[in-house]
Scaffold this active site. Sequence first.
Site, short mmCIF file in Angstrom:
data_model
loop_
_atom_site.label_atom_id
_atom_site.label_comp_id
_atom_site.label_asym_id
_atom_site.label_seq_id
_atom_site.Cartn_x
_atom_site.Cartn_y
_atom_site.Cartn_z
N TYR A 109 0.84 -1.20 0.00
CA TYR A 109 0.00 0.00 0.00
C TYR A 109 0.88 1.25 0.00
CZ TYR A 109 -3.39 3.51 1.35
OH TYR A 109 -4.18 4.63 1.37
N GLU A 197 -3.31 7.68 -4.37
CA GLU A 197 -3.20 6.39 -3.69
C GLU A 197 -2.95 5.26 -4.67
OE1 GLU A 197 -6.02 4.53 -0.35
OE2 GLU A 197 -6.79 4.20 -2.36
#
Length: 386
Positions: A109, A197
């Site tokens: 992530y 993101e």
Amino acid sequence: MNIHEYQAKQLLAKFGVPVSKGIPCKTVDEVGKAYTDLGVPLAVVKAQIHAGGRGKAGGVKLVRSADEAKKVAQNLLGKPLVTHQTGPQGRIVKTLYVEAGSDIAREMYLAVLMDRAVQAPVVIAAAEGGVEIEELAAHKPQAIARHRVHPVKGLMPFQARALCKHLGLVGEQAKAGAKLIGGLVRAFMELDCSLAEINPMIVTKQGEVKALDAKMGFDDNALFRHKEVAELRDLNEEDPKEVEAKKFDLSYIALSGNIGCMVNGAGLAMATMDVIQQKGGMPANFLDVGGGANKEQVTDAFRILLSDQNVKGILVNIFGGIMKCDTIAEGVIAAAKETHLSVPLVVRLEGTNVELGRKLLQQSGLDLATAATLDEAAEKIVAAIR
Ligand code: GDP
Ligand code: MN
């Protein structure tokens, strides 16, 4: 403003973030052709909606032939996709992104977002991708690395190295990871993002490091500096009431309650929403008609409020400063008549010419209640819709 995954990937690629080759498609045939044109044995067909959780909801499918790709496209295109982020009505899929498939060895992530507490962007990274970051933050906060980005100097090389180390990247992969992180941060800063993101960022079995998914959000107030980004706006993905409000220069944000609010000034609008909730009600929207709202804007605002099926009552809370209360009262009366108002209306006016304004409201013949204070107004509207 948010954009689609494929648009974000196109932007990020310009900043040196490695992504797979892909082709956005609007029809089933285009999807079949895209598979063939990519010329790879494994491709991924991905629903393009402004919401995450597509994978679990069946909006991301691996395909191994043009026919299979077309079959997947048939099942997705033109239909609503419901994910945990869309709400129960889902979002209609209008675009599919067909991308060369990756052999995933590991998912991670990575994100950059604005952190108001440290007054700068921060990079957030976790070696465990796939899981939801909120869950990780709640149960295993030490698994998330955070680095503040210097607002002028940008991300320092030592920070990129530390982030790669945290992600478990070594050797060539650490170099590639640092380049990817650097590119993401530069894109965030140069394009005035509020969020960038990559979830997941992956290492492939061949050892490549790349962005498998991408989500970008932009600061609306800076969009005028980025014409190329502003052009990526997809009105299909936005609340039609908010799109309409923008046309009339009204700051409107749709919420889930049932009391429509019309207020002037952002601070007063927020206070109004708070007081409604204190009195046991739920605001249907935030609406700031601005300090100098005229009769037309008040009417437009009323129309937008009433187009929301959930609205069961309206609270008008206006401070007559630049505008006089009698002018506002005239606007409210005209709007109520024009829109054939059929839900309870409570009006609280304060400020210049307030007496005259109240008198106009009382003489209007409209079925409305007036209030002298915000408390009283909120109590009245909450009671009226019960
Ligand atoms: P999201 O669910 O909306 O966040 O969509 P993602 O783009 O993140 O995809 C969801 C999941 O699909 C990823 O976490 C991967 O596990 C899987 N996936 C996506 N693309 C590929 C691919 O090229 N190959 C493989 N094997 N899996 C993929
Ligand atoms: Mn994802």
